[in-house]
Design a protein around this motif. Structure first.
Motif, short mmCIF file in Angstrom:
data_model
loop_
_atom_site.label_atom_id
_atom_site.label_comp_id
_atom_site.label_asym_id
_atom_site.label_seq_id
_atom_site.Cartn_x
_atom_site.Cartn_y
_atom_site.Cartn_z
N GLU A 1 0.83 -1.21 0.00
CA GLU A 1 0.00 0.00 0.00
C GLU A 1 0.87 1.27 0.00
N ILE A 2 1.97 1.24 0.76
CA ILE A 2 2.78 2.45 0.90
C ILE A 2 3.44 2.83 -0.43
N ALA A 3 3.88 1.83 -1.18
CA ALA A 3 4.48 2.13 -2.49
C ALA A 3 3.45 2.85 -3.35
N GLU A 4 2.22 2.38 -3.33
CA GLU A 4 1.15 3.02 -4.11
C GLU A 4 0.94 4.46 -3.65
N ILE A 5 0.92 4.64 -2.32
CA ILE A 5 0.70 5.99 -1.77
C ILE A 5 1.82 6.93 -2.23
N ILE A 6 3.05 6.43 -2.20
CA ILE A 6 4.18 7.28 -2.59
C ILE A 6 4.04 7.71 -4.06
N ILE A 7 3.68 6.76 -4.91
CA ILE A 7 3.54 7.09 -6.34
C ILE A 7 2.43 8.11 -6.53
N THR A 8 1.34 7.92 -5.80
CA THR A 8 0.23 8.88 -5.89
C THR A 8 0.66 10.27 -5.43
N ILE A 9 1.45 10.31 -4.36
CA ILE A 9 1.96 11.60 -3.89
C ILE A 9 2.82 12.26 -4.97
N LEU A 10 3.72 11.46 -5.57
CA LEU A 10 4.64 12.02 -6.58
C LEU A 10 3.86 12.60 -7.76
N GLN A 11 2.72 11.96 -8.05
CA GLN A 11 1.93 12.42 -9.21
C GLN A 11 1.01 13.58 -8.89
N SER A 12 0.88 13.91 -7.59
CA SER A 12 -0.10 14.93 -7.21
C SER A 12 0.43 16.33 -7.51
N PRO A 13 -0.45 17.22 -7.97
CA PRO A 13 -0.03 18.60 -8.26
C PRO A 13 0.53 19.30 -7.01
N GLU A 14 -0.01 18.98 -5.83
CA GLU A 14 0.44 19.64 -4.60
C GLU A 14 1.93 19.34 -4.37
N PHE A 15 2.29 18.06 -4.49
CA PHE A 15 3.68 17.68 -4.27
C PHE A 15 4.59 18.33 -5.32
N ARG A 16 4.16 18.27 -6.59
CA ARG A 16 4.99 18.81 -7.67
C ARG A 16 5.25 20.30 -7.48
#
Lengths: 650, 650
Positions: free
Chosen positions: B608-623
């Motif tokens: 689950e955490i790997a998925e969460i990290i990828i989702t974070i990386l793809q999020s406009p907020e993180f970028r």
């Protein structure tokens, strides 16, 4: 009549918790909690509101990491034992010249144009020169600026609980203030016309408001800032005003209904007027009448009036909301598997929460249910944990496997005393805490109950006083009969007086057993299986008295002190018990018999605790303390009367 | 030169602890701690000084446990459905007459001469009579006096930590005040002429006093009442006065030496004059120069000046003494077995305490030693636990089994990022805390170190930026070469600019790589195995420049920020790093290359955490948050570049 009809449909706990969580989330209650700026030095335990970044580097200058000399590394190249290099000692402040060096202490600013430190141990001083026999590597023994923390680097992430070391780090990074999440202000409003604030104002029928103090303390434990409101009587307008005013100044409002009828209905009507009632009534026991509402974007919780109900519902519906509001992770309770010491009935359709004592006896962890009345404060303070019996369960048999949610993590320190009640057991508890840091919890189930608890490995200690009328012997015949298996010792605690307790002045002129059958005398009895009940029945038969001739023979209470309290309350004229109980409540005491009160120690062979207990029993301090209670002779205390070493299964 | 010679013989820690404990016990320090009387409502968390006994019974009167009618049980005998009994309704206060009854609510005082309550549901009211169809048992539905707590019964044992429920019980039992053990007053005296109290007064060579605040907070955590003394300069008389005055008003005095020479010697001489120095120097690292003394019956502890030493020695020699003084049981630290992530050298003859990050990676719990300098505050805030390397051990190899003493119980929430440093990793940490309540701790060991950490399952995440000069490809060739085994994904984080950082205004007019070999230019380098070092070497060879022509090529630091800080400090003219680091410290930046910074996610398949990290990386907020740092392009962030699903052993 008054209660129950106003309930909305009772939802199960899990659904209610989810609904509560969802509604508060949707209302934005957890999104942006208020923030305050506090001095870093006072921020221990607070939660950072945002990431904090260093204002300065640590160290903030290039400094010497050693006592020694500061040099320019290239001046030292080529130095060996056979070919030492001499450097010229320069004074502090003197400009650097090639081949020069300065004396530096640990922490000193690195002098301009030097770039290495040589340890004092490796330097030979002669007059104005320093001789070295090895080259220095550039930057050796220097703490460079930012080595620990670099300016603008993140020091602490957001939503982090500040520790002592964090305080050091923030200060070192040049921060004197830090933004933290404000502690949620929680106003607790005790309501009920029957409530009084102080014990001195108590009258029969009045109830001391203790819950508001308990709830305020619980709020503080969960990180909130409690505000205790004065007691509000059962008056619609007054309660409404109190809730409205509290909402204006608090992040959460708790009303705590009196136990009398009416208050709770007021609360639910008022909350429906001020906002939305999300739940009124949850399918749990105790605590069913809880009210959950959302008023002006803030949670308002109507907690039921009985202390056990109030505490449980606060744990279920207040605690996690406070943690979430503060961005704290919700602590996971420690769970241990255990076996249930006694059968437990439960109602289908409600989830029951039962507080338990927990102890590990001969390798088996046992959960002993405590008194379940919602008004029993004593069950709150005696419990080490809690078990939940699901909605669909009609109950659990003795020996059933259960999961116990522990209240703290040191349950292994608990010793369970199950059996006949004696005040000396409490004294033993004090000595055990002092000498072995063990907590003794006592369940009073009578002598026979104690023997059975030992037989089932559900008690470490059992106090018994059972007269075998055939042999005239106390206790030994019973342990030999019922406890053929197991590893235990029977140890003398005391010889003690049993007698009839009566009000001061003995207003009904009771002189002995024959008076018990008088028409004008009411009696309060002990429960079946208790040694005192056995003694009563023995003495009645010896005197040729019929038990059904005694008014109150059927009224059973479970401790000596309860017998005494019943007499003080005027609910009975007399009852049988030990002198110490009479003395404790200033009753008169008519001795009728002596008996032997012994304890079974149920521990593996050579267990340290069994030895400690025997040593305590033999100590003059313990003996004096117990004899001071009155009616005790501890001359033989600690004497081992019987030992069994038969392992189960052998 | 200054230090070391004054030490008494260094005893091992265990012997020192025992000596300390024995001497304080012999001096009676733990026997009778001072007591204070506090209002019960304010006694949360305090420790009872003595057993507390109930002043009144709970309940304090016989009351109805139900809404219903109060009756005399004998009047109801014989009632059945076919033969109901009619009782006469009496008014409150009206004297009882045979066959009468009163309406009662829950909690109401039981009317005189009644002895049972019948539930309202079981009563049929008709005019002035109440009809019942079942007999009442005497005492049914009555809460008798003392049912919960009996007057004079013990409510709380001595040395018990008061909980919210205990507050309710004490108040209910009529106690408004309770005797508790006074919190030990601990004065913390920071000593050292080089110390300053506020960041604004810092000059090079001066040290900010952060330890006294850290130690005060630690004392508060351990239940003491800290008193912070003003800074005392290195002056024999002034230090002596401060200690003497503090002894008069405190239960314990802590002096905290500056790190400069001299202070510590003063302290030991002063303590020898004021009492007995029991130990000066303990065979531990860090923290060896600790001083333990007993002056006027009170412990005085000289803690060393470096923050890590001060904290460790406080944990060893202050904490337990405070717990014992308060009669609190000493909390057992939770220990977990782990394997050591890196080789650890240790000195024979001293017990070394090393702070570690702890994480469980692919089922294996790993302890990664943090920076060991005694001055590294960052190691205090990053550590999740500590390991001890025994006196006789020369060190431990990578992979050695160790016992980690955890600082808190939620170490499973920690993710270890090991590899190349990038500020975006810190940002990822913030998002992970927010979205998954995971704490990310980063060890900066360079790209190759990150790959090796993944290979050995010692990192959840590894940031890498490695250019394969043959293929011109970034990162993928290296993971394919070194990580044939394991289950991991390589994910794009960012394209970022690498360049040369220089002071504002570029005083040395550096324009590109060829300037690095200029005689007047000093360089600060990154460590071998780091991607930046690989890039430097690649660019140098491309430009035909020799590395040994660069002054400072051998000066290695381990993060971009450290490169920037070195330049700000004037210790080098330039160094290579990312634009964000230059921007953070207001340096100018001369771009020399673009590169790909990717992260390896080392998790079991479908974690689950790997998925969460990828989702974070793809999020406009993180970028946005990362691009704001400068020099980043996150257009491809979260793109999976390579996946491996080869289980070890397959």
């Amino acid at each position: 009549m008054h209660k129950g009809k106003a309930y909305l449909e009772c939802l199960p706990r899990e659904k209610t918790c989810k609904l509560w969580q969802d509604k508060l989330t949707a209302a934005g209650y957890f999104a942006k909690p208020p923030v305050e700026i506090v001095p870093v030095a006072q921020a221990l335990g607070r939660v950072t509101a945002a990431c904090t970044y260093a204002k300065q580097s640590v160290p903030h200058y290039n400094g010497s990491a050693m006592d020694g000399i500061a040099v320019r590394a290239q001046d030292t190249f080529g130095a060996t034992e056979t070919n030492p290099v001499q450097l010229t000692l320069l004074k502090n402040g003197q400009p650097f010249i090639a081949g020069g060096c300065y004396i530096v202490d640990t922490g000193d600013l690195l002098p301009t144009d030097t770039n290495a430190v040589i340890m004092i141990e490796d330097v030979h001083f002669a007059g104005n020169t320093a001789e070295i026999i090895a080259a220095a590597t550039p930057w050796q023994h220097i703490r460079i600026i930012g080595e620990d923390i670099v300016a603008n680097e993140m020091v602490l992430p957001e939503h982090h609980v500040i520790t002592p070391a964090d305080i050091a780090a923030l200060l070192a990074a040049g921060l004197e203030h830090v933004a933290v999440i404000a502690k949620p202000k929680v106003t607790v409003i005790p309501t009920g016309t029957e409530l009084v604030a102080r014990a001195q104002d108590l009258k029969p029928g009045a109830i001391l408001d203790v819950n508001s103090h308990m709830l305020c303390a619980a709020v503080a434990t969960w990180g909130g800032e409690p505000i205790r409101h004065d007691i509000v009587p059962d008056n619609y307008e007054l309660i409404k005003q109190a809730v409205e005013r509290s909402l204006a100044t608090s992040d959460m409002v708790i009303t705590n209904a009196g136990t009398s009828a009416g208050t709770e209905d007021f609360t639910s009507r008022i909350l429906a007027e001020l906002g939305e009632v999300l739940a009124h009534g949850v399918a749990i026991k105790p605590g069913k009448p809880v009210i959950l509402a959302l008023c002006k974007g803030k949670p308002v919780i109507g907690l039921p009036g009985y202390p056990v109900s109030a505490m449980l519902t606060a744990e279920l519906f207040v605690r996690d909301v406070l943690y979430q509001r503060q961005k704290l992770s919700i602590p996971e309770p420690e769970q241990v598997p255990a076996v249930l010491a006694r059968q437990l009935y439960s109602h289908v359709g409600v989830e029951e929460f039962v507080r338990v004592s927990v102890g590990t006896i001969q390798g088996k962890t046992v959960a002993a249910p405590l008194s379940r009345g919602a008004g029993m404060i004593s069950s709150l303070i005696k419990a080490q944990g809690m078990i939940a019996v699901g909605e669909t369960s009609p109950g659990l048999p003795a020996g059933a496997p259960v999961q116990v949610r522990l209240f703290n993590r040191h349950q292994s320190d608990t010793l369970l005393a199950v059996g006949s009640h004696d005040l000396a057991i409490d004294v033993l508890g004090v000595f055990l805490k002092r000498q072995a840091n063990k907590v003794l919890t006592a369940a009073n189930v009578g002598s026979m109950g104690g023997i059975m608890a030992v037989r089932n490995n559900e008690a470490h200690i059992a106090g018994i006083h059972m007269l075998d009328d055939k042999s005239g012997q106390y206790n030994i015949p019973f342990v030999n009969k019922y406890l053929a298996q197991g590893t235990w010792q029977l140890v003398r605690l005391a010889r003690r007086e049993q007698g009839l307790m009566v009000l001061p002045g003995n207003p009904k002129h009771i002189t002995g057993m024959p008076d018990l059958v008088r028409e004008d005398i009411t009696y309060v009895n002990r429960q079946r299986g208790s040694g005192t009940r056995m003694l009563l029945d023995y003495l009645l038969s010896k005197h040729g008295l019929a038990c059904n001739a005694i008014a109150g023979y059927e009224k059973e209470v479970s401790t000596h002190m309860a017998v005494a309290a019943t007499i003080v309350a005027g609910a009975a004229d007399t009852g049988m018990g030990i002198r110490a109980a009479a003395k404790a409540l200033d009753l008169e005491f008519i001795p009728v018999s002596h008996e032997c009160y012994d304890i079974i120690l149920n521990f593996p062979p050579d267990d340290e605790i069994a030895e400690i207990i025997i040593t305590i029993l033999q100590s003059p301090e313990f003996r004096q303390e117990v004899e001071r209670l009155g009616g005790y002779d501890l001359a033989e205390a600690g004497k081992v009367l019987a030992v069994n070493n038969m392992q189960l299964g052998e």
